[in-house]
Motif scaffolding. Structure first.
Motif, PDB file in Angstrom:
ATOM      1  N   ILE A   1       0.727  -1.207   0.089  1.00  0.00           N
ATOM      2  CA  ILE A   1       0.104  -0.061   0.162  1.00  0.00           C
ATOM      3  C   ILE A   1       1.044   1.370  -0.066  1.00  0.00           C
ATOM      4  O   ILE A   1       2.087   1.279   0.844  1.00  0.00           O
ATOM      5  CB  ILE A   1      -0.830  -0.020   1.123  1.00  0.00           C
ATOM      6  N   TRP A   2       0.318   2.216  -0.772  1.00  0.00           N
ATOM      7  CA  TRP A   2       1.178   3.568  -0.828  1.00  0.00           C
ATOM      8  C   TRP A   2       0.334   4.520  -0.202  1.00  0.00           C
ATOM      9  O   TRP A   2      -0.998   4.625  -0.528  1.00  0.00           O
ATOM     10  CB  TRP A   2       1.712   3.884  -2.341  1.00  0.00           C
ATOM     11  N   GLN A   3       0.803   5.458   0.620  1.00  0.00           N
ATOM     12  CA  GLN A   3       0.277   6.500   1.148  1.00  0.00           C
ATOM     13  C   GLN A   3       0.937   7.916   0.936  1.00  0.00           C
ATOM     14  O   GLN A   3       2.130   7.695   1.092  1.00  0.00           O
ATOM     15  CB  GLN A   3      -0.254   6.234   2.552  1.00  0.00           C
TER      16      GLN A   3
ATOM     17  N   ARG B   1      -9.106   8.768  -2.120  1.00  0.00           N
ATOM     18  CA  ARG B   1      -8.432  10.052  -1.546  1.00  0.00           C
ATOM     19  C   ARG B   1      -9.436  10.840  -0.930  1.00  0.00           C
ATOM     20  O   ARG B   1     -10.489  10.742  -1.212  1.00  0.00           O
ATOM     21  CB  ARG B   1      -8.148  10.665  -2.975  1.00  0.00           C
TER      22      ARG B   1
ATOM     23  N   SER C   1      -7.861   3.575  -5.893  1.00  0.00           N
ATOM     24  CA  SER C   1      -7.092   4.544  -5.047  1.00  0.00           C
ATOM     25  C   SER C   1      -8.245   5.438  -4.228  1.00  0.00           C
ATOM     26  O   SER C   1      -9.270   5.706  -4.931  1.00  0.00           O
ATOM     27  CB  SER C   1      -6.420   5.722  -5.908  1.00  0.00           C
TER      28      SER C   1
ATOM     29  N   GLN D   1      -4.118   0.877  -3.177  1.00  0.00           N
ATOM     30  CA  GLN D   1      -4.148  -0.271  -2.661  1.00  0.00           C
ATOM     31  C   GLN D   1      -3.929  -1.253  -4.146  1.00  0.00           C
ATOM     32  O   GLN D   1      -4.799  -1.298  -4.764  1.00  0.00           O
ATOM     33  CB  GLN D   1      -5.277  -0.804  -2.040  1.00  0.00           C
TER      34      GLN D   1
ATOM     35  N   LYS E   1      -5.200  13.750   0.126  1.00  0.00           N
ATOM     36  CA  LYS E   1      -4.437  12.708   0.673  1.00  0.00           C
ATOM     37  C   LYS E   1      -4.751  11.235   0.206  1.00  0.00           C
ATOM     38  O   LYS E   1      -6.144  10.871   0.266  1.00  0.00           O
ATOM     39  CB  LYS E   1      -4.867  12.592   2.375  1.00  0.00           C
ATOM     40  N   THR E   2      -3.881  10.737  -0.153  1.00  0.00           N
ATOM     41  CA  THR E   2      -4.019   9.540  -1.203  1.00  0.00           C
ATOM     42  C   THR E   2      -3.545   8.175  -0.416  1.00  0.00           C
ATOM     43  O   THR E   2      -2.393   8.112   0.062  1.00  0.00           O
ATOM     44  CB  THR E   2      -3.398   9.690  -2.412  1.00  0.00           C
ATOM     45  N   THR E   3      -4.387   7.116  -0.790  1.00  0.00           N
ATOM     46  CA  THR E   3      -4.085   5.711  -0.423  1.00  0.00           C
ATOM     47  C   THR E   3      -4.299   4.806  -1.656  1.00  0.00           C
ATOM     48  O   THR E   3      -5.435   4.874  -2.316  1.00  0.00           O
ATOM     49  CB  THR E   3      -4.802   5.017   0.725  1.00  0.00           C
TER      50      THR E   3
END
Length: 336
Positions: A216-218, A254, A252, A238, A234-236
């Motif tokens: 996971i990127w945040q 956000r 994604s 998966q 603000k983004t996640t």
């Protein structure tokens, strides 16, 4: 025709039992009540029809003979299947019912018991079918919960999905609202359609390295809407994996944090994106006097009120839509 209630150890279930033989009905009641909370019994097709119509919303399983004197249980099954394709049906088959079995199969009868059957055979058949019923209920409940999770996520988040190559396959309404693009303008495109030039390439290199590694990127991302306005999310991201552990797609989520980013940073971003902007700066005179005679909370309220009043009094033809509060009593208006 009778009704008996008893509480089972698991989720309450209801059975409609159709049997023309009174002795067999009596003998089966105790056995059925070990698996069902409610048992409705009928001695003929007409009674079974009436019971089903009265209790159709609560009946989970129907156990019926395939044939009766002067009537056919297969007709009851056919009639019920026309109204309910999900109720579980078990057919009790006598030696002379062989010709009716193909019809029962066409009607998707869930199980068969051939007379005479033992208690073990009855329980084995019922337990197998009840397990399927519990699984179906559990799946239905999970699907209902999942739909509610999806609904609340769609209502609160900016969502998009892409294929493994980064091409957009889904956007929700909030994504379209913040970007200003229609779905048909986004589907099949990559996210660089909304990428702001201020975002360093290294940030996206890190993003792709992370999600390609199935992690996971945040992070906070600055994007650009269709009309050129910058916004911050603000983004996640998966990666979604299939049963083989391979990446099927990326999703994604956000949240718009533009409103909590500092006005100074937003103004600088705006000026960088619009080189020919008109900039007006306004300073509260003797601002240090305010700080000397008022506490911090009171000064902030004065600044907020002053900023709103400035924006309200600004002549409409000039087209200023917002005011930037740059702290210490300094304000800015900007327009391209």
């Amino acid at each position: 025709m009778s009704t008996i209630r008893q509480s089972p150890p698991n989720q309450p279930l209801t059975l409609l039992y159709l049997e023309s033989d009174a002795t067999a009905r009596t003998a089966a009641k105790t056995l059925f009540l070990s698996r069902f909370e409610t048992l409705y019994t009928a001695e003929n097709v007409e009674q079974a029809h009436l019971l089903y119509e009265e209790h159709r919303l609560e009946i989970d399983v129907i156990v019926t003979e395939l044939s009766f004197p002067g009537a056919k249980g297969i007709d009851l099954i056919r009639s019920i299947r026309e109204k309910n394709t999900f109720v579980t049906v078990v057919a009790l088959c006598a030696r002379g019912d062989t010709a009716l079995i193909p019809q029962a199969l066409e009607l998707n009868v869930d199980g068969f018991l051939f007379k005479p059957f033992t208690q073990e055979q009855l329980f084995s058949t019922l337990d197998h079918l009840l397990e399927k019923i519990y699984l179906r209920y559990e799946n239905t409940q999970n699907a209902l919960l999942l739909k509610q999770y999806i609904d609340i996520t769609n209502a609160s988040s900016i969502i998009s999905k892409t294929d493994p190559n980064g091409f957009i396959t889904f956007v929700n309404d909030k994504f379209c609202q913040i970007t200003g693009y229609r779905p048909d303008e986004l589907l099949g495109q990559q996210h660089n359609i909304i990428r702001h030039p201020d975002m360093p390439k290294s940030a996206f290199k890190d993003l792709w390295a992370t999600i390609k590694a199935k992690k996971i990127w945040q992070g906070v991302v600055k994007n650009r809407a269709k009309n050129g306005d910058p916004y911050y999310v603000k983004t996640t991201v998966q990666p979604i994996l299939n049963a083989n552990g391979e990446i099927e797609e990326f999703i994604s989520l956000r949240h718009d944090i533009t409103a909590i980013m500092s006005d100074k940073k937003q103004l600088f971003d705006y000026l960088s994106a619009n080189a020919l902007s008109v900039l007006i700066l306004i300073q509260i005179e003797d601002y240090t006097v305010l700080e000397k005679f008022y506490d911090k909370g009171s000064v902030e309220k004065i600044e907020q009120t002053f900023g709103k009043t400035l924006l309200y009094l600004m002549p409409n033809p000039w087209g200023f839509q917002r005011i930037y509060h740059l702290e210490n009593g300094l304000y800015a208006f900007a327009i391209d």
